[in-house]
Enzyme design. Sequence first.
Site, PDB file in Angstrom:
ATOM      1  N   ASP A  44       0.817  -1.216   0.000  1.00 30.88           N
ATOM      2  CA  ASP A  44       0.000   0.000   0.000  1.00 30.88           C
ATOM      3  C   ASP A  44       0.849   1.264   0.000  1.00 30.88           C
ATOM      4  OD1 ASP A  44       0.923  -0.486   2.587  1.00 30.88           O
ATOM      5  OD2 ASP A  44      -1.051  -0.873   3.415  1.00 30.88           O
ATOM      6  N   ASN A  72      -7.904  -2.807  14.051  1.00 28.32           N
ATOM      7  CA  ASN A  72      -9.287  -3.125  13.661  1.00 28.32           C
ATOM      8  C   ASN A  72      -9.342  -4.346  12.741  1.00 28.32           C
ATOM      9  OD1 ASN A  72      -8.328  -2.140  11.261  1.00 28.32           O
ATOM     10  ND2 ASN A  72      -9.650  -0.337  11.175  1.00 28.32           N
ATOM     11  N   HIS A 127      -7.422  -4.757  10.023  1.00 24.24           N
ATOM     12  CA  HIS A 127      -7.079  -4.523   8.611  1.00 24.24           C
ATOM     13  C   HIS A 127      -5.772  -5.207   8.243  1.00 24.24           C
ATOM     14  CE1 HIS A 127      -4.943  -0.445   9.601  1.00 24.24           C
ATOM     15  NE2 HIS A 127      -4.031  -1.353   9.434  1.00 24.24           N
ATOM     16  N   GLU A 151      -9.814  -2.053   5.110  1.00 22.41           N
ATOM     17  CA  GLU A 151     -10.484  -1.749   6.369  1.00 22.41           C
ATOM     18  C   GLU A 151     -11.743  -2.605   6.525  1.00 22.41           C
ATOM     19  OE1 GLU A 151      -8.825  -0.009   8.365  1.00 22.41           O
ATOM     20  OE2 GLU A 151      -8.537   2.071   7.798  1.00 22.41           O
TER      21      GLU A 151
HETATM   22  C1  F6R Z   1       1.401  -1.384   6.221  1.00 21.89           C
HETATM   23  C2  F6R Z   1       0.096  -1.999   6.308  1.00 21.89           C
HETATM   24  C3  F6R Z   1      -0.711  -2.012   7.552  1.00 21.89           C
HETATM   25  C4  F6R Z   1       0.100  -2.315   8.809  1.00 21.89           C
HETATM   26  C5  F6R Z   1      -0.786  -2.317  10.045  1.00 21.89           C
HETATM   27  C6  F6R Z   1       0.009  -2.552  11.318  1.00 21.89           C
HETATM   28  O1  F6R Z   1       1.944  -1.528   4.922  1.00 21.89           O
HETATM   29  O2  F6R Z   1      -0.334  -2.487   5.328  1.00 21.89           O
HETATM   30  O3  F6R Z   1      -1.732  -2.972   7.411  1.00 21.89           O
HETATM   31  O4  F6R Z   1       0.718  -3.553   8.666  1.00 21.89           O
HETATM   32  O5  F6R Z   1      -1.460  -1.089  10.142  1.00 21.89           O
HETATM   33  O6  F6R Z   1       0.873  -1.478  11.500  1.00 21.89           O
HETATM   34  P1  F6R Z   1       1.982  -1.480  12.651  1.00 21.89           P
HETATM   35  O7  F6R Z   1       2.978  -2.524  12.286  1.00 21.89           O
HETATM   36  O8  F6R Z   1       2.576  -0.100  12.605  1.00 21.89           O
HETATM   37  O9  F6R Z   1       1.273  -1.769  13.933  1.00 21.89           O
END
Ligand code: F6R
Length: 241
Positions: free
Chosen positions: A67, A135, A137, A142
Amino acid sequence: MEIIIFDTAQQLDEYGANYFVNTVKQKPNAVLGLATGSTPIGIYEKIAEKYKQGEVSFSGVTTYNLDEYAGLSPLNDQSYSYYMNHHLFSHIDIDLKNTNLPDGNASDLQAECKRYDAMLQTQPIDVQLLGLGHNGHIGFNEPDESLNGGTHLVELKRETREANARFFSSLDEVPTHALTMGVGSILKANTIVLAVRGADKADIVKQALTGPITTKVPASLLQTHPRVIVLLDREAGRWLA
Ligand code: F6R
Protein backbone atom coordinates in the site's frame (compact mmCIF):
# COMPACT_ATOMS: atom_id res chain seq x y z
CA MET A 1 -2.16 -22.05 9.63
CA GLU A 2 1.09 -22.34 11.56
CA ILE A 3 1.25 -20.10 14.63
CA ILE A 4 4.61 -19.49 16.31
CA ILE A 5 4.81 -17.52 19.56
CA PHE A 6 8.22 -16.06 20.43
CA ASP A 7 9.51 -15.05 23.86
CA THR A 8 11.11 -11.91 22.51
CA ALA A 9 10.62 -9.48 19.65
CA GLN A 10 14.24 -10.17 18.58
CA GLN A 11 13.46 -13.86 18.09
CA LEU A 12 10.41 -12.96 16.02
CA ASP A 13 12.51 -10.61 13.86
CA GLU A 14 15.22 -13.23 13.41
CA TYR A 15 12.73 -15.88 12.33
CA GLY A 16 10.94 -13.50 9.97
CA ALA A 17 14.20 -12.32 8.42
CA ASN A 18 15.47 -15.90 7.99
CA TYR A 19 12.23 -16.87 6.31
CA PHE A 20 12.66 -14.20 3.63
CA VAL A 21 16.41 -14.76 3.28
CA ASN A 22 15.93 -18.52 2.85
CA THR A 23 13.19 -17.90 0.30
CA VAL A 24 15.60 -15.79 -1.76
CA LYS A 25 18.45 -18.28 -1.34
CA GLN A 26 16.23 -21.03 -2.72
CA LYS A 27 14.72 -18.82 -5.43
CA PRO A 28 17.03 -15.91 -6.33
CA ASN A 29 14.36 -14.37 -8.58
CA ALA A 30 11.65 -14.57 -5.89
CA VAL A 31 8.79 -12.08 -5.85
CA LEU A 32 8.33 -10.73 -2.32
CA GLY A 33 5.29 -8.88 -1.02
CA LEU A 34 6.29 -6.30 1.57
CA ALA A 35 4.59 -4.25 4.28
CA THR A 36 5.38 -1.05 6.15
CA GLY A 37 4.43 0.15 9.66
CA SER A 38 6.38 -0.44 12.86
CA THR A 39 6.17 -4.25 12.92
CA PRO A 40 8.47 -5.10 9.98
CA ILE A 41 11.26 -2.67 10.90
CA GLY A 42 13.18 -5.22 13.01
CA ILE A 43 12.75 -7.89 10.34
CA TYR A 44 14.12 -5.53 7.68
CA GLU A 45 17.09 -4.63 9.92
CA LYS A 46 17.98 -8.29 10.28
CA ILE A 47 17.57 -8.92 6.54
CA ALA A 48 19.99 -6.04 5.90
CA GLU A 49 22.47 -7.52 8.42
CA LYS A 50 22.34 -10.90 6.70
CA TYR A 51 22.94 -9.23 3.34
CA LYS A 52 25.96 -7.36 4.77
CA GLN A 53 27.34 -10.63 6.11
CA GLY A 54 27.23 -11.97 2.54
CA GLU A 55 24.53 -14.53 3.26
CA VAL A 56 22.22 -13.54 0.42
CA SER A 57 21.87 -11.35 -2.66
CA PHE A 58 18.67 -9.57 -3.65
CA SER A 59 19.90 -8.64 -7.13
CA GLY A 60 17.34 -10.92 -8.81
CA VAL A 61 14.44 -10.18 -6.47
CA THR A 62 11.27 -8.25 -7.30
CA THR A 63 9.13 -6.66 -4.59
CA TYR A 64 5.57 -5.41 -4.40
CA ASN A 65 4.41 -3.35 -1.46
CA LEU A 66 0.93 -3.64 -0.09
CA ASP A 67 0.00 0.00 0.00
CA GLU A 68 0.83 3.68 -0.25
CA TYR A 69 -0.81 6.86 0.99
CA ALA A 70 -2.66 8.90 -1.64
CA GLY A 71 -1.27 12.34 -2.28
CA LEU A 72 2.24 11.89 -0.86
CA SER A 73 5.25 12.14 -3.14
CA PRO A 74 7.83 9.33 -2.81
CA LEU A 75 10.22 12.02 -1.51
CA ASN A 76 7.93 12.77 1.43
CA ASP A 77 9.47 11.07 4.45
CA GLN A 78 6.04 9.77 5.51
CA SER A 79 5.44 8.00 2.21
CA TYR A 80 5.79 4.24 2.18
CA SER A 81 8.14 4.55 -0.76
CA TYR A 82 10.50 6.60 1.42
CA TYR A 83 10.05 4.12 4.29
CA MET A 84 11.04 1.15 2.09
CA ASN A 85 14.17 2.89 0.82
CA HIS A 86 15.09 3.98 4.32
CA HIS A 87 14.48 0.68 6.12
CA LEU A 88 15.40 -1.88 3.48
CA PHE A 89 16.15 -1.07 -0.13
CA SER A 90 19.10 1.26 0.51
CA HIS A 91 20.75 -1.43 2.67
CA ILE A 92 20.63 -4.33 0.19
CA ASP A 93 21.64 -4.91 -3.43
CA ILE A 94 18.13 -4.91 -4.87
CA ASP A 95 17.68 -3.17 -8.22
CA LEU A 96 15.29 -0.30 -7.47
CA LYS A 97 13.71 -0.85 -10.89
CA ASN A 98 12.38 -4.13 -9.49
CA THR A 99 10.75 -2.56 -6.44
CA ASN A 100 7.09 -1.65 -6.80
CA LEU A 101 4.64 0.36 -4.75
CA PRO A 102 1.33 1.83 -5.86
CA ASP A 103 1.97 5.44 -6.91
CA GLY A 104 -0.09 7.49 -4.49
CA ASN A 105 0.80 10.60 -6.43
CA ALA A 106 -0.53 9.38 -9.79
CA SER A 107 -2.84 11.85 -11.53
CA ASP A 108 -5.38 9.09 -12.19
CA LEU A 109 -5.53 6.89 -9.10
CA GLN A 110 -8.05 4.45 -10.59
CA ALA A 111 -5.78 3.88 -13.58
CA GLU A 112 -2.87 3.42 -11.17
CA CYS A 113 -4.79 0.66 -9.34
CA LYS A 114 -5.38 -1.12 -12.66
CA ARG A 115 -1.71 -0.77 -13.61
CA TYR A 116 -0.60 -2.25 -10.28
CA ASP A 117 -3.01 -5.18 -10.57
CA ALA A 118 -1.87 -5.91 -14.12
CA MET A 119 1.74 -6.12 -12.88
CA LEU A 120 0.74 -8.40 -10.01
CA GLN A 121 -0.98 -10.70 -12.52
CA THR A 122 2.28 -11.19 -14.38
CA GLN A 123 4.41 -11.66 -11.25
CA PRO A 124 2.66 -13.75 -8.60
CA ILE A 125 3.97 -13.18 -5.09
CA ASP A 126 5.97 -16.02 -3.52
CA VAL A 127 5.90 -14.74 0.07
CA GLN A 128 3.78 -11.86 1.35
CA LEU A 129 4.64 -10.15 4.63
CA LEU A 130 1.70 -8.66 6.54
CA GLY A 131 1.21 -6.67 9.72
CA LEU A 132 -2.16 -6.40 11.45
CA GLY A 133 -4.15 -3.27 12.23
CA HIS A 134 -5.99 -2.91 15.55
CA ASN A 135 -9.29 -3.13 13.66
CA GLY A 136 -8.21 -6.25 11.79
CA HIS A 137 -7.08 -4.52 8.61
CA ILE A 138 -4.42 -6.06 6.38
CA GLY A 139 -2.80 -3.72 3.91
CA PHE A 140 -5.30 -0.89 4.11
CA ASN A 141 -8.28 -3.19 3.67
CA GLU A 142 -10.48 -1.75 6.37
CA PRO A 143 -13.41 -3.62 7.99
CA ASP A 144 -16.51 -3.28 5.82
CA GLU A 145 -19.68 -5.03 4.58
CA SER A 146 -17.72 -6.27 1.58
CA LEU A 147 -14.07 -6.21 0.55
CA ASN A 148 -12.34 -5.41 -2.73
CA GLY A 149 -10.40 -8.15 -4.48
CA GLY A 150 -7.91 -6.01 -6.36
CA THR A 151 -5.89 -2.85 -5.79
CA HIS A 152 -8.17 0.05 -4.93
CA LEU A 153 -8.44 3.50 -3.44
CA VAL A 154 -9.61 3.40 0.15
CA GLU A 155 -10.75 6.02 2.62
CA LEU A 156 -8.86 5.37 5.86
CA LYS A 157 -10.87 4.88 9.04
CA ARG A 158 -10.34 7.47 11.73
CA GLU A 159 -8.86 4.80 14.05
CA THR A 160 -6.29 3.87 11.40
CA ARG A 161 -5.34 7.52 10.87
CA GLU A 162 -5.09 7.96 14.65
CA ALA A 163 -2.89 4.86 14.98
CA ASN A 164 -0.59 6.16 12.22
CA ALA A 165 -0.56 9.75 13.51
CA ARG A 166 2.46 8.80 15.65
CA PHE A 167 4.57 9.00 12.49
CA PHE A 168 3.26 12.50 11.56
CA SER A 169 3.41 15.81 13.42
CA SER A 170 -0.39 15.92 13.76
CA LEU A 171 -3.50 13.88 12.90
CA ASP A 172 -4.46 16.45 10.26
CA GLU A 173 -1.33 15.59 8.32
CA VAL A 174 -2.20 11.90 8.04
CA PRO A 175 -3.60 11.36 4.54
CA THR A 176 -7.30 10.50 4.39
CA HIS A 177 -6.92 8.03 1.51
CA ALA A 178 -4.55 5.30 0.41
CA LEU A 179 -4.05 2.82 -2.41
CA THR A 180 -3.94 -0.77 -1.26
CA MET A 181 -3.66 -4.23 -2.70
CA GLY A 182 -7.01 -5.97 -2.21
CA VAL A 183 -7.62 -8.99 -0.04
CA GLY A 184 -8.02 -11.09 -3.21
CA SER A 185 -4.51 -10.14 -4.36
CA ILE A 186 -3.07 -10.78 -0.89
CA LEU A 187 -4.67 -14.24 -0.76
CA LYS A 188 -3.12 -15.11 -4.13
CA ALA A 189 0.37 -15.12 -2.59
CA ASN A 190 1.87 -18.58 -2.36
CA THR A 191 2.79 -18.11 1.31
CA ILE A 192 1.73 -15.40 3.76
CA VAL A 193 3.78 -14.39 6.80
CA LEU A 194 1.69 -12.40 9.30
CA ALA A 195 3.78 -10.72 12.02
CA VAL A 196 2.13 -9.15 15.06
CA ARG A 197 3.51 -7.73 18.28
CA GLY A 198 2.20 -6.23 21.46
CA ALA A 199 -0.56 -6.68 24.04
CA ASP A 200 -2.68 -4.06 22.27
CA LYS A 201 -3.08 -6.50 19.34
CA ALA A 202 -3.89 -9.60 21.45
CA ASP A 203 -7.68 -9.23 21.08
CA ILE A 204 -7.64 -8.71 17.34
CA VAL A 205 -5.14 -11.57 16.89
CA LYS A 206 -7.56 -13.92 18.63
CA GLN A 207 -10.53 -12.66 16.59
CA ALA A 208 -8.64 -12.85 13.30
CA LEU A 209 -7.16 -16.30 13.84
CA THR A 210 -9.90 -18.09 15.75
CA GLY A 211 -13.08 -16.03 15.24
CA PRO A 212 -15.63 -16.15 12.43
CA ILE A 213 -14.41 -15.41 8.91
CA THR A 214 -15.93 -12.01 8.22
CA THR A 215 -15.21 -8.91 6.16
CA LYS A 216 -15.67 -7.00 9.45
CA VAL A 217 -12.27 -8.47 10.42
CA PRO A 218 -10.39 -8.53 7.09
CA ALA A 219 -7.49 -10.57 8.54
CA SER A 220 -9.93 -13.39 9.38
CA LEU A 221 -9.98 -14.18 5.65
CA LEU A 222 -6.42 -15.44 6.10
CA GLN A 223 -8.02 -18.52 7.66
CA THR A 224 -9.04 -19.52 4.13
CA HIS A 225 -5.44 -19.54 2.84
CA PRO A 226 -3.54 -22.84 2.79
CA ARG A 227 -0.08 -21.49 3.74
CA VAL A 228 -0.11 -18.83 6.44
CA ILE A 229 2.66 -18.56 9.03
CA VAL A 230 1.79 -16.33 11.98
CA LEU A 231 4.66 -14.86 14.02
CA LEU A 232 3.59 -13.46 17.39
CA ASP A 233 5.41 -12.17 20.41
CA ARG A 234 4.16 -13.43 23.81
CA GLU A 235 2.01 -10.35 24.35
CA ALA A 236 0.22 -10.54 21.00
CA GLY A 237 -0.35 -14.27 21.49
CA ARG A 238 -1.53 -14.06 25.08
CA TRP A 239 -5.20 -14.94 24.37
CA LEU A 240 -4.40 -17.95 22.23
CA ALA A 241 -4.47 -21.21 24.16
C1 F6R B 1 1.40 -1.38 6.22
C2 F6R B 1 0.10 -2.00 6.31
C3 F6R B 1 -0.71 -2.01 7.55
C4 F6R B 1 0.10 -2.32 8.81
C5 F6R B 1 -0.79 -2.32 10.05
C6 F6R B 1 0.01 -2.55 11.32
O1 F6R B 1 1.94 -1.53 4.92
O2 F6R B 1 -0.33 -2.49 5.33
O3 F6R B 1 -1.73 -2.97 7.41
O4 F6R B 1 0.72 -3.55 8.67
O5 F6R B 1 -1.46 -1.09 10.14
O6 F6R B 1 0.87 -1.48 11.50
P1 F6R B 1 1.98 -1.48 12.65
O7 F6R B 1 2.98 -2.52 12.29
O8 F6R B 1 2.58 -0.10 12.61
O9 F6R B 1 1.27 -1.77 13.93
